[in-house]
Design an enzyme around this catalytic site. Structure first.
Site, PDB file in Angstrom:
ATOM      1  N   ARG A 105      -1.257  -2.772 -18.631  1.00  0.00           N
ATOM      2  CA  ARG A 105      -2.585  -2.146 -18.687  1.00  0.00           C
ATOM      3  C   ARG A 105      -2.652  -1.055 -17.621  1.00  0.00           C
ATOM      4  NH1 ARG A 105      -7.007  -3.414 -21.280  1.00  0.00           N
ATOM      5  NH2 ARG A 105      -5.699  -4.932 -22.319  1.00  0.00           N
ATOM      6  N   ASP A 157      -6.694  13.126 -25.236  1.00  0.00           N
ATOM      7  CA  ASP A 157      -6.630  11.745 -24.753  1.00  0.00           C
ATOM      8  C   ASP A 157      -5.934  10.949 -25.860  1.00  0.00           C
ATOM      9  OD1 ASP A 157      -7.034   9.120 -24.133  1.00  0.00           O
ATOM     10  OD2 ASP A 157      -9.158   9.339 -23.619  1.00  0.00           O
ATOM     11  N   THR A 165      -3.523   5.782 -22.082  1.00  0.00           N
ATOM     12  CA  THR A 165      -3.333   4.460 -21.495  1.00  0.00           C
ATOM     13  C   THR A 165      -1.874   4.102 -21.746  1.00  0.00           C
ATOM     14  OG1 THR A 165      -4.013   3.403 -23.545  1.00  0.00           O
ATOM     15  CG2 THR A 165      -5.699   3.651 -21.851  1.00  0.00           C
ATOM     16  N   LYS A 172      -1.454   0.370 -25.135  1.00  0.00           N
ATOM     17  CA  LYS A 172      -1.834   0.256 -26.555  1.00  0.00           C
ATOM     18  C   LYS A 172      -0.556   0.404 -27.395  1.00  0.00           C
ATOM     19  CE  LYS A 172      -6.633   1.614 -25.838  1.00  0.00           C
ATOM     20  NZ  LYS A 172      -6.887   2.397 -24.623  1.00  0.00           N
ATOM     21  N   TYR A 193       0.855  -1.193   0.000  1.00  0.00           N
ATOM     22  CA  TYR A 193       0.000   0.000   0.000  1.00  0.00           C
ATOM     23  C   TYR A 193       0.885   1.235   0.000  1.00  0.00           C
ATOM     24  CZ  TYR A 193      -4.960  -0.736   0.085  1.00  0.00           C
ATOM     25  OH  TYR A 193      -6.250  -0.974  -0.302  1.00  0.00           O
ATOM     26  N   GLU A 253      -0.539   4.762  -0.573  1.00  0.00           N
ATOM     27  CA  GLU A 253      -1.372   5.955  -0.841  1.00  0.00           C
ATOM     28  C   GLU A 253      -0.542   7.212  -0.636  1.00  0.00           C
ATOM     29  OE1 GLU A 253      -4.481   4.617   1.728  1.00  0.00           O
ATOM     30  OE2 GLU A 253      -5.945   4.727   0.115  1.00  0.00           O
TER      31      GLU A 253
HETATM   32  N1  DSN Z   1     -11.522  -0.057 -25.363  1.00  0.00           N
HETATM   33  C1  DSN Z   1     -10.544   0.761 -26.034  1.00  0.00           C
HETATM   34  C2  DSN Z   1     -10.515   0.523 -27.500  1.00  0.00           C
HETATM   35  O1  DSN Z   1     -10.662  -0.609 -27.901  1.00  0.00           O
HETATM   36  O2  DSN Z   1     -10.302   1.469 -28.267  1.00  0.00           O
HETATM   37  C3  DSN Z   1     -10.718   2.176 -25.728  1.00  0.00           C
HETATM   38  O3  DSN Z   1     -10.762   2.359 -24.347  1.00  0.00           O
END
Ligand code: DSN
Length: 432
Positions: free
Chosen positions: A232, A197, A223, A226, A51, A53
């Site tokens: 993730r 974003d 994110t 990707k 933990y 925080e």
């Molecule tokens: N779920 C993602 C996508 O496939 O683009 C976006 O958050």
């Protein structure tokens, strides 16, 4: 202690099956990628027990001396990678990063202007079924029917009309780059914050393959799993000169004293509790990988492969939204082939080719059927696929779509897919 295989063979068995699925199929979901063994190792470590925080040096728990170092390394590498003044690596996901941005910049009932979900936008950019559309007043811009692209004059007209507190940029299914300068001008004209974003395109942005939003937007979220190819998770960044970007504007509005503290506190304690230190370690590892020269060639190849796929589909008579791609994905409108996204996704799945059905702009089908499929190149490029292999992938997809109910044909394509996957091996482990 027992290994996972000894302790819980049922779960081990499903992880083994999923590893095999990833190894033996063409992974073409545009938002997915294959994290490195090193990144996966960090995530599968004892850091999950801790933990922490708070933030490095200011925690609410003892015993944080090592996780402090890890979080500092993750933040420093992220700042170097994106030439940023500020990085917060604690958001558990892209949606969590976005929730913190709303909390920092908006009050309930304020207006957001974002890209329509039905035109390639994201759920968290004001969709009525998401907290963003429930808590804030959401207004949308879209793409043009004839070009599939955003018309910046129309965005300006809409912004002047609805006077948003914040404008969002970014998409889940938009194959083109964004004009950040035009967005900045519009945001300044109407006195709005500008948020990008970049969840889908962060890797391409880090290596200069796409326009850089960091220096023109007030705040950027992403994110990390990707195109960035990490674990993730999510992250918030502010480009160079954060003080000018946010401090001055925010102080003028009387809302904010110290902009970086406001962003930090919007994540914790504003919208999250304890950070996932094992995932933050995975982020640090992945950012370290992204700072290597190989990552630059990888991102270049991701784009070259997407362009090769786009050309291969166009040559076979498919309609692509916007006529092609600038980034890592293509959006295929299947209506002219007499197909829909659901049939295409299901038949491709049976042939070992994983894509997702996707709405196309001005779609006439429901989100459960859709008229299109979205195809992305990041994952198979990680496996080592180049232009030649992607042209073969397009050929195999076309063969499936020509006769989607022909099981014999699907089985024979399945064997070709498996043979190509064996040529480009992926994971040689089940757990680390
Ligand atoms: N779920 C993602 C996508 O496939 O683009 C976006 O958050």
């Amino acid at each position: 202690m027992k290994s996972l295989k000894e302790q819980d063979p049922e779960i081990y068995d499903y992880i083994e099956k999923e590893t095999q699925r990833q190894n033996d199929n063409f992974e073409l979901i545009a938002s997915e990628n294959f994290a490195s063994k090193a990144t996966i190792s960090a995530m599968g470590s004892v850091l999950t027990n801790k933990y922490a925080e708070g933030y490095p040096g200011k925690r609410y728990y003892g015993g944080c001396e090592f996780v402090d170092e890890i979080e500092d390394i993750a933040r420093d590498r992220a700042k170097k990678l994106f030439k940023a003044d500020y990085a917060n690596v604690q958001p558990h996901s892209g949606a969590s990063a976005n929730a913190a941005i709303y909390l920092a910049f908006m009050s309930p009932g304020d207006t957001l202007l974002g890209l329509d979900l039905a035109h390639g936008g994201h759920l968290t950019h004001g969709s009525p079924v998401n907290f963003s559309g429930i808590t804030y007043k959401a207004e949308f811009y879209g793409v043009e029917k004839d070009t599939g692209r955003i018309d910046m004059d129309k965005v300006r007209d809409k912004a002047k009309k609805v006077k948003p507190r914040m404008i969002s940029i970014g998409a889940s299914a938009y194959p083109r780059d964004f004009d950040y300068e035009a967005f900045r001008e519009i945001a300044d004209e109407v006195g709005a914050f500008l948020w990008m974003d970049m969840a889908h395109t962060a890797g391409l942005i880090a290596t200069g393959e796409l326009n850089d939003p960091l220096q023109l937007c007030d705040v950027v979220s992403t994110t990390t799993h990707k195109t960035l190819r990490g674990p993730r998770g999510g992250m918030i960044l502010v480009g160079k000169d954060g003080e000018n970007k946010l401090g001055v504007t925010a102080r003028k509005s009387g809302r904010v004293k110290n902009w970086s503290e406001v962003l930090d506190s919007a994540v914790f304690p504003g919208s999250q509790g304890g950070p996932l230190m094992h995932v933050i370690a995975g982020k640090a590892v992945a950012f370290g990988e992204a700072l290597q020269p190989e990552f630059v060639s990888y991102q270049k190849q991701v784009r070259l492969n997407a362009t090769a796929m786009a050309n291969a589909f166009t040559n076979r008579g498919y309609d692509l939204v916007s006529g092609g791609t600038d980034n890592h994905l293509i959006l295929v409108d299947l209506r002219s082939k007499g197909l829909n996204g659901k049939i295409a996704e299901e038949s491709l799945d049976r042939a070992g080719i994983t894509v997702n059905k996707n709405m196309v702009p001005f779609d006439t089908e429901s989100p459960f059927v859709t008229s299109g499929i979205r195809i992305g190149t990041p994952a198979l490029t990680t496996r080592g696929f180049g232009k030649e292999q992607f042209e073969q992938v397009a050929e195999l997809i076309d063969k499936v779509l020509q006769d989607p109910e022909n099981e014999e044909r699907l089985n024979s394509i399945r064997s070709e897919v498996q043979a190509m996957c064996e040529e480009f091996p992926l994971y040689d482990f089940v757990t680390v």
